[in-house]
Motif scaffolding. Structure first.
Motif, short mmCIF file in Angstrom:
data_model
loop_
_atom_site.label_atom_id
_atom_site.label_comp_id
_atom_site.label_asym_id
_atom_site.label_seq_id
_atom_site.Cartn_x
_atom_site.Cartn_y
_atom_site.Cartn_z
N ASP A 20 6.66 9.27 -5.52
CA ASP A 20 5.66 8.36 -4.93
C ASP A 20 4.64 9.10 -4.06
O ASP A 20 4.11 8.56 -3.09
N ALA A 21 4.33 10.35 -4.44
CA ALA A 21 3.45 11.18 -3.60
C ALA A 21 2.01 10.70 -3.57
O ALA A 21 1.24 11.14 -2.72
N ASP A 22 1.63 9.80 -4.47
CA ASP A 22 0.27 9.24 -4.40
C ASP A 22 0.10 8.37 -3.16
O ASP A 22 -1.02 8.20 -2.65
N ILE A 23 1.21 7.85 -2.64
CA ILE A 23 1.18 6.98 -1.45
C ILE A 23 1.97 7.60 -0.30
O ILE A 23 1.50 7.61 0.84
N ILE A 173 17.90 10.14 16.24
CA ILE A 173 17.20 10.37 14.98
C ILE A 173 15.84 9.67 14.96
O ILE A 173 15.69 8.57 15.46
N ARG A 174 14.87 10.37 14.39
CA ARG A 174 13.57 9.77 14.06
C ARG A 174 13.31 10.03 12.58
O ARG A 174 13.26 11.17 12.13
N VAL A 175 13.18 8.95 11.84
CA VAL A 175 12.88 9.01 10.42
C VAL A 175 11.43 8.60 10.24
O VAL A 175 11.02 7.55 10.77
N SER A 176 10.63 9.38 9.54
CA SER A 176 9.22 9.01 9.40
C SER A 176 8.68 9.41 8.04
O SER A 176 9.17 10.35 7.41
N VAL A 177 7.66 8.69 7.62
CA VAL A 177 6.93 9.01 6.40
C VAL A 177 5.44 9.02 6.72
O VAL A 177 4.98 8.25 7.56
N MET A 178 4.71 9.91 6.05
CA MET A 178 3.27 9.94 6.16
C MET A 178 2.70 9.20 4.95
O MET A 178 2.99 9.55 3.81
N LEU A 179 1.93 8.15 5.22
CA LEU A 179 1.47 7.25 4.16
C LEU A 179 -0.05 7.30 4.01
O LEU A 179 -0.78 7.44 4.99
N HIS A 180 -0.51 7.15 2.77
CA HIS A 180 -1.94 7.00 2.49
C HIS A 180 -2.14 5.60 1.93
O HIS A 180 -1.68 5.30 0.83
N LEU A 181 -2.83 4.74 2.71
CA LEU A 181 -2.91 3.31 2.36
C LEU A 181 -4.36 2.80 2.27
O LEU A 181 -4.73 1.82 2.90
N PRO A 182 -5.18 3.43 1.45
CA PRO A 182 -6.57 2.96 1.33
C PRO A 182 -6.69 1.59 0.68
O PRO A 182 -7.62 0.83 0.97
N GLU A 248 4.96 -0.69 -2.98
CA GLU A 248 4.65 -1.79 -3.91
C GLU A 248 3.39 -2.53 -3.48
O GLU A 248 2.51 -2.82 -4.31
N TYR A 249 3.27 -2.84 -2.19
CA TYR A 249 2.10 -3.56 -1.69
C TYR A 249 0.83 -2.73 -1.87
O TYR A 249 -0.23 -3.27 -2.23
N GLU A 250 0.92 -1.43 -1.62
CA GLU A 250 -0.26 -0.57 -1.77
C GLU A 250 -0.67 -0.49 -3.24
O GLU A 250 -1.87 -0.53 -3.57
N LYS A 251 0.29 -0.40 -4.14
CA LYS A 251 -0.03 -0.36 -5.57
C LYS A 251 -0.69 -1.66 -6.03
O LYS A 251 -1.65 -1.65 -6.81
N LEU A 252 -0.18 -2.79 -5.53
CA LEU A 252 -0.79 -4.08 -5.87
C LEU A 252 -2.21 -4.16 -5.34
O LEU A 252 -3.12 -4.67 -6.02
N ALA A 253 -2.42 -3.65 -4.12
CA ALA A 253 -3.76 -3.66 -3.53
C ALA A 253 -4.72 -2.79 -4.35
O ALA A 253 -5.88 -3.16 -4.57
N ARG A 254 -4.25 -1.65 -4.81
CA ARG A 254 -5.09 -0.76 -5.62
C ARG A 254 -5.43 -1.41 -6.95
O ARG A 254 -6.56 -1.29 -7.45
N THR A 255 -4.45 -2.09 -7.55
CA THR A 255 -4.70 -2.81 -8.81
C THR A 255 -5.74 -3.90 -8.59
O THR A 255 -6.65 -4.09 -9.42
N GLU A 256 -5.62 -4.62 -7.48
CA GLU A 256 -6.60 -5.65 -7.15
C GLU A 256 -8.00 -5.07 -6.99
O GLU A 256 -8.98 -5.64 -7.48
N LEU A 257 -8.09 -3.92 -6.35
CA LEU A 257 -9.39 -3.28 -6.17
C LEU A 257 -10.02 -2.91 -7.51
O LEU A 257 -11.21 -3.14 -7.74
N LEU A 258 -9.23 -2.33 -8.40
CA LEU A 258 -9.75 -1.92 -9.70
C LEU A 258 -10.15 -3.11 -10.55
O LEU A 258 -11.08 -3.04 -11.36
#
Length: 351
Positions: A20-23, A173-182, A248-258
């Motif tokens: 899932d590296a695109d997001i 513990i600190r668990v974190s992810v870096m996200l790209h959410l355009p 999942e939400y980001e993918k749906l948003a990208r589909t909506e944009l396209l």
């Protein structure tokens, strides 16, 4: 090996690979630990800090973690070297600008770092490309166990691992992810993401962590609760529930944009390409913002012949300390903007 030896290359966990590296650009697991028999850092004398630094340095350098690690004495590092390590997410700004005896141990792959005398006596971190929290947890848990065989941690049967800040008490513990959410940003749904994070006791920060704002649609998402829940439960919830839902939400948003805003999307992407391929001055913030648009374009298939690795490389190598160390001299802000623009033009005009 010195910090500036890292300045001309991209971190392996930031190369655009992984699930899932695109997001999900990267994953990180961090553990906060303190040594038994020593006060918390604000109460320590310089002599006691030196003793902690020596004890932990010797313990960690003796470990077999699969690659040779190297030590950086932060008190001896230049301000540019300190800033470079911050830009590469290997240390915190607090650690970079701290006072007194302190250091960091780094794996050449940059998948592991150990900050000594930051806020706690020890903070170890493991990084992975894409969504790899479970793998990061498995590795850091093993390293933590090895360290604990060599030193005694401050631990309470009632409260767990004792930490300088109560928010880290328990597992530490600190668990974190870096996200790209355009997609969520462009469709106006990003506030729902912020609200959902707050409602579930998650922290949302900018690209460079605590105290930074989101630039270029990049966000760091991390847990805030560390007491009363196990490390594996936190990691599993992030890996199996929280992050997949955001993806999942980001993918749906990208589909909506396209589907519904194709021209607006293409216009934003092509304007970003036009500016970056022609500009003579580019600030750090503008570069992050415009490269974010191109990264979205590559992931959506609207930009050809430019790789995510190239975009991620430009994100990192055009940061101020990277620019100056690679040039071999300090640069004033205008000169940095000019060098940054030149590097970006050179990379993007090849394609």
């Amino acid at each position: 090996m010195r910090p500036n030896d890292l300045s001309s290359r991209i971190s392996k966990w930031f190369d655009g690979s992984g699930p899932d590296a695109d997001i999900v650009i990267s994953s990180r697991v961090r553990l906060a630990r303190n040594l038994a028999g020593f006060e918390f850092l604000p109460c320590l004398t310089a002599q006691r800090k030196t003793a902690i630094l020596k004890k932990l340095k010797e313990a960690i350098l003796s470990l077999d973690i699969g690659e040779e690690v190297f030590f950086v004495n932060m008190a001896d590092a230049s301000s540019l070297e300190q800033d470079l390590l911050v830009e590469r997410h290997l240390i915190s700004r607090q650690h970079a600008r701290g006072k007194g005896p302190r250091g960091v141990i780094i794996a050449p792959s940059e998948s592991f770092t150990a900050m000594i005398n930051e806020e706690d006596h020890l903070r170890i971190q493991v990084f992975g490309a894409g969504l790899q929290l479970k793998q990061c947890w498995e590795k850091i848990n093993h390293i933590d166990d090895m360290i604990e065989k060599k030193v005694e941690y401050a631990f309470s049967g009632e409260y767990g691992y004792l930490t300088a800040c109560p928010t880290n008490l328990g597992t530490g513990i600190r668990v974190s992810v870096m996200l790209h959410l355009p997609g969520l940003k462009m469709t106006g749904q990003i506030e729902k993401f912020f609200n959902a994070a707050r409602d579930t006791n998650l922290a949302v920060r900018g690209l460079f962590g605590e105290g930074t704002e989101a630039v270029g649609d990049f966000f760091q998402l991390s847990n805030q609760l560390t007491l009363g829940v196990s490390e594996s439960d936190i990691v599993n919830e992030f890996s199996d529930s929280i992050v997949p839902k955001i993806v999942e939400y980001e993918k749906l948003a990208r589909t909506e944009l396209l589907t519904e805003q194709t021209n607006a999307v293409d216009d934003k992407i092509q304007r970003a390409l036009g500016v970056l391929r022609n500009a003579r001055l580019i600030s750090s913030q503008e570069a992050l913002f415009l490269l974010s648009q191109i990264r979205m374009g590559v992931n959506l298939g609207r930009v050809k012949n430019i790789s995510i690795t190239t975009i991620n490389e430009l994100f990192m190598l055009t940061q101020p300390a990277h620019l100056q160390l690679n040039k071999g001299r300090p640069l004033d802000p205008d000169s940095r903007d000019a060098v940054r623009a030149e590097i970006i033009r050179s990379k993007l005009c090849q394609n």
